[in-house]
Design a protein around this motif. Structure first.
Motif, PDB file in Angstrom:
ATOM      1  N   GLN A   5       7.621 -30.651 -41.405  1.00 27.11           N
ATOM      2  CA  GLN A   5       7.462 -31.955 -40.737  1.00 27.11           C
ATOM      3  C   GLN A   5       6.456 -32.828 -41.479  1.00 27.11           C
ATOM      4  O   GLN A   5       6.666 -34.027 -41.657  1.00 27.11           O
ATOM      5  CB  GLN A   5       7.037 -31.768 -39.285  1.00 27.11           C
ATOM      6  CG  GLN A   5       8.139 -31.201 -38.422  1.00 27.11           C
ATOM      7  CD  GLN A   5       7.709 -30.995 -36.979  1.00 27.11           C
ATOM      8  OE1 GLN A   5       6.555 -30.692 -36.701  1.00 27.11           O
ATOM      9  NE2 GLN A   5       8.648 -31.151 -36.063  1.00 27.11           N
ATOM     10  N   MET A  15      13.060 -35.305 -39.798  1.00 24.75           N
ATOM     11  CA  MET A  15      13.701 -33.993 -39.886  1.00 24.75           C
ATOM     12  C   MET A  15      15.182 -34.116 -39.564  1.00 24.75           C
ATOM     13  O   MET A  15      15.994 -33.362 -40.083  1.00 24.75           O
ATOM     14  CB  MET A  15      13.003 -32.983 -38.974  1.00 24.75           C
ATOM     15  CG  MET A  15      11.647 -32.635 -39.518  1.00 24.75           C
ATOM     16  SD  MET A  15      10.930 -31.040 -39.130  1.00 24.75           S
ATOM     17  CE  MET A  15      12.148 -29.962 -38.607  1.00 24.75           C
ATOM     18  N   GLN A  16      15.533 -35.072 -38.726  1.00 25.87           N
ATOM     19  CA  GLN A  16      16.940 -35.323 -38.402  1.00 25.87           C
ATOM     20  C   GLN A  16      17.711 -35.706 -39.669  1.00 25.87           C
ATOM     21  O   GLN A  16      18.783 -35.183 -39.936  1.00 25.87           O
ATOM     22  CB  GLN A  16      17.033 -36.451 -37.371  1.00 25.87           C
ATOM     23  CG  GLN A  16      18.433 -36.759 -36.916  1.00 25.87           C
ATOM     24  CD  GLN A  16      18.900 -35.821 -35.823  1.00 25.87           C
ATOM     25  OE1 GLN A  16      18.094 -35.271 -35.082  1.00 25.87           O
ATOM     26  NE2 GLN A  16      20.189 -35.628 -35.734  1.00 25.87           N
ATOM     27  N   TYR A  27      20.152 -30.786 -36.594  1.00 24.28           N
ATOM     28  CA  TYR A  27      18.706 -30.833 -36.395  1.00 24.28           C
ATOM     29  C   TYR A  27      18.239 -29.584 -35.656  1.00 24.28           C
ATOM     30  O   TYR A  27      17.204 -29.006 -35.986  1.00 24.28           O
ATOM     31  CB  TYR A  27      18.324 -32.097 -35.616  1.00 24.28           C
ATOM     32  CG  TYR A  27      16.886 -32.077 -35.158  1.00 24.28           C
ATOM     33  CD1 TYR A  27      15.854 -32.333 -36.055  1.00 24.28           C
ATOM     34  CD2 TYR A  27      16.562 -31.771 -33.840  1.00 24.28           C
ATOM     35  CE1 TYR A  27      14.529 -32.301 -35.645  1.00 24.28           C
ATOM     36  CE2 TYR A  27      15.242 -31.749 -33.422  1.00 24.28           C
ATOM     37  CZ  TYR A  27      14.238 -32.004 -34.325  1.00 24.28           C
ATOM     38  OH  TYR A  27      12.927 -31.962 -33.925  1.00 24.28           O
ATOM     39  N   GLN A  28      19.013 -29.164 -34.666  1.00 26.72           N
ATOM     40  CA  GLN A  28      18.639 -27.989 -33.881  1.00 26.72           C
ATOM     41  C   GLN A  28      18.558 -26.743 -34.759  1.00 26.72           C
ATOM     42  O   GLN A  28      17.650 -25.917 -34.593  1.00 26.72           O
ATOM     43  CB  GLN A  28      19.638 -27.767 -32.737  1.00 26.72           C
ATOM     44  CG  GLN A  28      19.573 -28.810 -31.653  1.00 26.72           C
ATOM     45  CD  GLN A  28      20.350 -30.088 -31.979  1.00 26.72           C
ATOM     46  OE1 GLN A  28      20.983 -30.205 -33.017  1.00 26.72           O
ATOM     47  NE2 GLN A  28      20.290 -31.054 -31.078  1.00 26.72           N
ATOM     48  N   TYR A  31      15.385 -27.101 -36.886  1.00 26.69           N
ATOM     49  CA  TYR A  31      14.203 -26.871 -36.056  1.00 26.69           C
ATOM     50  C   TYR A  31      14.041 -25.388 -35.725  1.00 26.69           C
ATOM     51  O   TYR A  31      12.931 -24.848 -35.787  1.00 26.69           O
ATOM     52  CB  TYR A  31      14.273 -27.706 -34.774  1.00 26.69           C
ATOM     53  CG  TYR A  31      13.006 -27.631 -33.970  1.00 26.69           C
ATOM     54  CD1 TYR A  31      11.908 -28.406 -34.316  1.00 26.69           C
ATOM     55  CD2 TYR A  31      12.897 -26.767 -32.886  1.00 26.69           C
ATOM     56  CE1 TYR A  31      10.729 -28.328 -33.594  1.00 26.69           C
ATOM     57  CE2 TYR A  31      11.723 -26.686 -32.155  1.00 26.69           C
ATOM     58  CZ  TYR A  31      10.639 -27.461 -32.508  1.00 26.69           C
ATOM     59  OH  TYR A  31       9.469 -27.375 -31.806  1.00 26.69           O
ATOM     60  N   SER A  35      10.849 -23.245 -36.849  1.00 23.78           N
ATOM     61  CA  SER A  35      10.023 -22.707 -35.772  1.00 23.78           C
ATOM     62  C   SER A  35      10.072 -21.190 -35.698  1.00 23.78           C
ATOM     63  O   SER A  35       9.174 -20.577 -35.126  1.00 23.78           O
ATOM     64  CB  SER A  35      10.484 -23.272 -34.427  1.00 23.78           C
ATOM     65  OG  SER A  35      10.360 -24.660 -34.421  1.00 23.78           O
TER      66      SER A  35
END
Length: 82
Positions: A5, A15-16, A27-28, A31, A35
């Motif tokens: 990020q 990030m998208q 994006y998910q 992420y 994460s």
């Protein structure tokens, strides 16, 4: 901790945008990778998309030690010239 990020902010992208245009993933999914526990392949894809060395994706430890994210064991880091 990954700096994805932070690097995106430095490069002026979200990030998208990174996920959709550079990596061709949602994006998910990006992420979740950032994460969680991303594969080396995913880290390389992210680094390539951001045009940075893979090592730039990681926080630089201030103390010379890092903690294993799985067991918490402290690992001492040293650098040597090659």
């Amino acid at each position: 901790m990954l700096r994805v990020q932070e690097i995106c902010k430095e490069k002026g992208i979200t990030m998208q945008i990174l996920a959709e245009k550079c990596l061709d993933i949602t994006y998910q999914a990006l992420y979740a990778s950032v994460s969680g526990n991303p594969t080396l392949e995913r880290l390389q894809q992210i680094a390539t998309a951001l045009d940075v060395p893979i090592t730039d994706l990681f926080d630089k430890p201030a103390t010379g030690t890092i903690s294993c994210p799985n067991c918490g064991t402290e690992i001492k880091l040293t650098a040597e010239k090659v």
